[in-house]
Each structure stands twice: as structure tokens, then as C-alpha cells.
Design an enzyme around this catalytic site. Structure first.
Site: not given
Ligand code: PGA
Length: 264
Positions: A67, A136, A138, A143
Site C-alpha cells: 500500500d 481492528d 485490517h 479496513e
Molecule cells: P504496525 O501496523 O506494524 O505499525 O503495528 C500494522 C498494520 O496497521 O497493518
């Protein structure tokens, strides 16, 4: 899903790096799907060390990132282009022409998304996809309520995700609203998935993803339908799993030939 619980993020990241290194040695022109965020950092450090000290050769590897923020140019310090350069690409010998990250500055976003999907297909598909998980559930920036069949497209970040990522931008208001992300369906097409999750704040999302029902309310839960998905967790991220002792038992009793790191 194979669940591997390790005492620390470093121990889990070492296993992830070994899985990737074994793939790169077996198939030097493999296609890696890469992720940003805090979670993959120890794994990238270990891959950089393997390149520097053990000669692990990335020169024929192709990469696709999950992304990118819409509206951030590659040189913006919080862009995922800049993140990947800083934390991985400047430390290894990946060929710039084989590195792919969605273009968040594209004038025509749907065309950029279609181009990205076509580039993945043209490369022969992704052999191994690295994933983090949001608080959450994702994956990528898919999302909750994302179509579980979705392809690369624009998404609007939730307020929760913008709060989670505010630490990189100073304030939640500075976090871009929109992103281009590979879809859940794009992720499911990859041949192998490594989901990394560390810390107590991921425990609920991990438990729902691994042991809950498959639901768009936790997009990572679709990985239960992936033929070759591994979750590499530290103890706090695994703390809400009902079958934690079973997963530890399976790992402790892996036959020697099935172990990720020789001799361990
Ligand atoms: P993080 O993010 O590795 O910074 O915890 C993970 C994500 O949001 O997929």
C-alpha cells in the site's frame, strides 16, 4: 493457519527472516510482497544483516508493497516509498526496476490500481506476502467491512487507523485520509502468507482472525481460507488465543525437517 508463538518480536522476526531467506535461496527470482509499519522492522534488520554478512542475494528478487498513502510523493519522509528505502532497500541489493510500490501521486487512481494488479500478474504472482495486522484486524489497508474479494483500490482510512499511525505524522489530522492498497482478494492470491503481530494491543485482532468466524469485520480472518498462511506472534500478541498451548505444543514437536531455522 500455522500459529507460531515466540517469546519476543526478535525471535519471531528471526524465523520470518529465515523463511524468506530460504525462499530467496531456493528461488532467486522470487516475488516478495512486503509490508510497512513497525512490525516488520526487526525482520528487515535481520534480512539486511543476512545480505551484509552472509551474502544473501536479492539482485533477482521482485518486490511489491501492499500500500501507499494517496497524495504523498515518494520523497515525503512518511511515504511508504521512503519507509522501504530507509528500512530495507538501501541495505540490500534489490534492483530498483524490480521494486514496486503503488504510486500515491497518480492522477488517475483507478488506472494506477489496475496497472498495479497487472504488474503483479506479469511478474507471475507473489510467492510470499508479509503482512502486519491492524488493531481492528485490517491487512494492508483493508479496513473492516472491506470486500473479502477486493482487488487493489483506493480506501479511506478509519479514524482508529489514523490515530494508530499518528505517531509517524505528529497528529492524526496530518495522516492522509486515502490510500491505495492491494485488496483482500489480491492478498489471498499470493502463494504463501506470513502474518506478523507483536504486542498486547494486537491480541484481540489476532484471536478474532485466527479463532473467530471468517468475517469482513476482521479482514485478516479470511487467512483461515489461505492454504499456506503462518502467523508469527510474540507472547503478548498471542495472549488471547484459546488454543495457545496447543500451538506451542505443535511448534515444540515439529519434525526436524519442518523446522524454520536449522537445528532449532
Ligand atoms: P504496525 O501496523 O506494524 O505499525 O503495528 C500494522 C498494520 O496497521 O497493518
Amino acid at each position: 493457519m500455522e500459529i507460531v508463538i515466540q517469546p519476543t518480536p526478535e525471535a519471531a522476526s528471526l524465523i520470518a527472516a529465515h523463511i524468506i531467506a530460504n525462499l530467496v535461496r531456493d528461488k532467486p527470482d522470487c516475488v516478495l510482497g512486503l509490508a510497512t509499519g513497525s512490525t516488520p522492522l526487526p525482520m528487515y534488520r535481520e534480512l539486511a544483516r543476512m545480505h551484509r554478512e552472509d551474502g544473501l542475494d536479492f539482485s533477482r528478487v521482485t518486490t511489491f508493497n501492499l500500500d501507499e498513502y494517496v497524495g504523498l510523493p515518494p520523497e515525503h519522509p512518511q511515504s511508504y516509498h521512503a519507509f522501504m528505502h530507509e528500512h530495507l532497500f538501501r541495505h540490500i541489493d534489490a534492483a530498483p526496476e524490480r521494486i514496486h510500490i503503488p504510486n500515491g501521486m497518480a492522477a488517475d487512481v483507478p488506472a494506477e490500481c489496475a496497472r498495479y494488479e497487472a504488474a503483479i500478474r506479469a511478474a507471475g504472482g507473489i510467492d510470499l506476502q508479509v503482512l502486519g495486522i491492524g488493531t481492528d484486524g485490517h491487512i494492508g489497508f483493508n479496513e473492516r467491512s472491506s470486500s473479502l474479494a477486493s482487488r487493489t483500490r483506493i480506501k479511506t482510512l478509519t479514524e482508529q487507523t489514523r490515530r494508530d499511525n499518528a505517531r509517524f505524522f505528529g497528529r492524526p489530522e496530518n495522516v492522509p485520509l486515502h490510500v491505495i492498497t492491494m485488496g483482500v482478494g489480491s492478498i489471498m492470491d499470493t502463494r504463501q502468507v506470513l502474518l506478523l503481530a507483536f504486542g498486547e494491543n494486537k491480541a484481540r485482532a489476532v484471536a478474532e482472525a485466527v479463532e473467530g468466524p471468517i468475517t469482513a469485520m476482521n479482514p485478516a480472518s479470511i487467512l483461515q481460507m489461505h492454504a499456506v498462511a503462518k502467523a508469527l506472534l510474540d507472547e503478548p500478541a498471542a495472549s488471547k488465543l484459546a488454543l495457545g498451548d496447543y500451538y506451542r505444543w505443535v511448534f515444540a514437536n515439529k519434525p526436524q525437517w519442518q523446522r524454520f531455522v536449522r537445528g532449532r
